[in-house]
Design an enzyme around this catalytic site. Structure first.
Site, PDB file in Angstrom:
ATOM      1  N   ASP A  99      50.924 -23.360  -6.043  1.00 41.70           N
ATOM      2  CA  ASP A  99      51.333 -24.573  -6.407  1.00 41.70           C
ATOM      3  C   ASP A  99      50.126 -25.125  -7.325  1.00 41.70           C
ATOM      4  O   ASP A  99      50.198 -26.383  -7.979  1.00 41.70           O
ATOM      5  CB  ASP A  99      51.616 -25.627  -5.436  1.00 41.70           C
ATOM      6  CG  ASP A  99      50.437 -25.531  -4.176  1.00 41.70           C
ATOM      7  OD1 ASP A  99      49.500 -24.784  -4.315  1.00 41.70           O
ATOM      8  OD2 ASP A  99      50.852 -26.054  -3.277  1.00 41.70           O
ATOM      9  N   GLU A 182      40.802 -21.200   7.129  1.00 40.13           N
ATOM     10  CA  GLU A 182      40.742 -19.932   6.986  1.00 40.13           C
ATOM     11  C   GLU A 182      39.668 -19.623   5.711  1.00 40.13           C
ATOM     12  O   GLU A 182      39.103 -18.770   5.707  1.00 40.13           O
ATOM     13  CB  GLU A 182      41.859 -19.206   6.997  1.00 40.13           C
ATOM     14  CG  GLU A 182      42.736 -19.086   5.632  1.00 40.13           C
ATOM     15  CD  GLU A 182      43.332 -20.560   5.561  1.00 40.13           C
ATOM     16  OE1 GLU A 182      43.412 -20.816   4.136  1.00 40.13           O
ATOM     17  OE2 GLU A 182      43.538 -21.463   6.314  1.00 40.13           O
ATOM     18  N   ASP A 183      39.944 -20.285   4.594  1.00 38.45           N
ATOM     19  CA  ASP A 183      39.342 -20.029   3.475  1.00 38.45           C
ATOM     20  C   ASP A 183      37.900 -20.490   3.441  1.00 38.45           C
ATOM     21  O   ASP A 183      36.946 -19.774   2.864  1.00 38.45           O
ATOM     22  CB  ASP A 183      40.252 -20.836   2.220  1.00 38.45           C
ATOM     23  CG  ASP A 183      40.473 -22.298   2.449  1.00 38.45           C
ATOM     24  OD1 ASP A 183      40.096 -22.793   3.665  1.00 38.45           O
ATOM     25  OD2 ASP A 183      40.822 -22.923   1.769  1.00 38.45           O
TER      26      ASP A 183
END
Length: 398
Positions: A99, A182-183
């Site tokens: 996105d 998580e990133d």
């Protein structure tokens, strides 16, 4: 005959990404880097809105090599990224959210920077579209820096250029047990293992797009996921950085960005059970990692809230949050003889609360005004004003 290795593998994990995916893919096709030097690996994570069809159509017309992978929904962004990473052949990888979109020269500039400087991670300037984006790290372009010498710890999203050899050498991947953050874990590990990090601040490389449908991952999920994310990041930092000021400088990030928002004004609106659960989840983190070396790097209202969380003092925390919610500016009290200043948040020198004075000492990040000063003892006005100006002068110099 084996195809030449691409310079960069663009990995796109996509789930229910329409119509935003259209502009995302257009931004990839518009890259000024030679298409022969780019490969795209797009992973459709079980979409039902036409995302998979859009990816297949792009693969037919794109000037660069495109691989589309369809899989059942995994429930988070980690699995699609890991699948893409397993298939990547490029010298570098770039994780692009479906996105969002790239600036036209983004890949060309980032690859050139990494090649010129020999750095393992490159950050390209990010701006928000209908949402906020991190700002503190874009003051100037830094050809070579690290996580201790810059503000990059405050941008831990995955949208960076990573040298693939760094990731494969250390077996790095996204933690699929985490549904948010998580990133941050992946990027912080890359920062800590990298032989140099570059920051490009003179060109917008990445447009972080806010979705009108509210489906952006950072807007969804239970509060318990935030505690999981904070715990994982704190454990990673503790594992890689010995105790001391360098570790403290990094621990500021999970405490300030991930944990503290759970104890903002919205905390008061939660029911009793939720409030108690948040304090219960925070306790082992506070016991393990919170100490004065981190507290002293935060503003008074930030430090005070976390100290009260550490002590489990929900009663005092509620008073502080009510004060913060009212947007009140605390009175600045000072000791005329020493020039030491304190911010008058609730329970400052409240004998029944018994909170240490040091919790209320402002840092150089906080603005003090002479008009806000009040003496802690009766002194002549000129003496008070002189002392206040002396404090301000020292803080401006700092």
């Amino acid at each position: 005959m084996t195809a030449a290795q691409p310079d960069v593998s663009v990995i796109i994990g996509a789930y229910e990404a329409m119509p935003y995916l259209v502009e995302c893919l257009e931004s990839v096709q518009a890259q000024t880097l030679d298409p022969a030097r780019i490969e795209v690996i797009a992973v459709d994570d079980g979409s039902t809105d036409g995302t998979g069809d859009q990816l297949e159509e792009f693969a037919k017309r794109a000037p660069m090599a495109v691989t589309v992978i369809h899989q059942e929904n995994s429930g988070g962004p980690s699995r699609p990224r890991n699948v893409g990473l397993e298939r990547a052949r490029g010298r570098y990888v770039f994780f692009l959210d479906a996105d969002d979109r790239l600036g036209a020269e983004a890949l060309e500039r980032m690859v050139a920077m990494a090649d010129e400087q020999g750095t393992d991670v490159v950050l390209g300037k990010v701006v928000g579209v209908n949402r906020t984006a991190p700002k503190s790290m874009w003051g100037k372009t830094l050809p070579r820096t690290d996580v201790f010498s810059s503000q990059i710890k405050f941008t831990l999203s995955a949208q960076k250029l990573f040298r693939r050899e760094l990731l494969t050498r250390h077996g790095m991947h996204f933690d699929e047990s985490l549904k948010t953050g998580e990133d941050a874990l992946f990027t912080m590990e890359a920062y800590l293992r990298a032989d140099g990090v570059s920051v490009i601040s003179d060109y917008v490389c990445y447009y972080l797009v806010g979705r009108d449908d509210g489906k952006h991952v950072t807007k969804s999920g239970s509060y318990t996921l935030r505690f999981d994310s904070a715990r994982a990041l704190m454990e990673l930092i503790a594992e890689h950085v010995p105790a001391g000021p360098r570790r403290d400088s990094l621990m500021v990030r999970p405490f300030l960005i991930t944990l503290l928002p759970q104890f903002g004004p919205a905390f008061l609106r939660g029911d009793e059970e939720v409030r108690a659960h948040k304090l219960e989840l925070a306790k082992p983190l506070m016991d393990a990692y919170w100490h004065e070396g981190i507290a002293g790097r935060l503003k008074v209202n930030e430090r005070l809230r976390l100290h009260l969380v550490a002590r489990g003092r929900e009663d005092l925390l509620a008073d502080v949050l009510a004060f913060v919610s009212a947007n009140k500016a605390p009175t600045v009290f000072m000791e005329p003889r020493t020039g030491k200043a304190y911010l008058g948040y609730p329970h400052f020198r409240d004998a029944t609360a018994g909170l240490p004075d040091d919790w209320f000492v402002p840092t150089t990040r906080e603005t003090l005004t002479i008009e806000a000063f009040k003496p802690l003892t009766t002194v002549h006005f000129k003496r008070l004003r002189k002392a206040a100006r002396r404090v301000l002068k020292v803080r401006r110099a700092a």
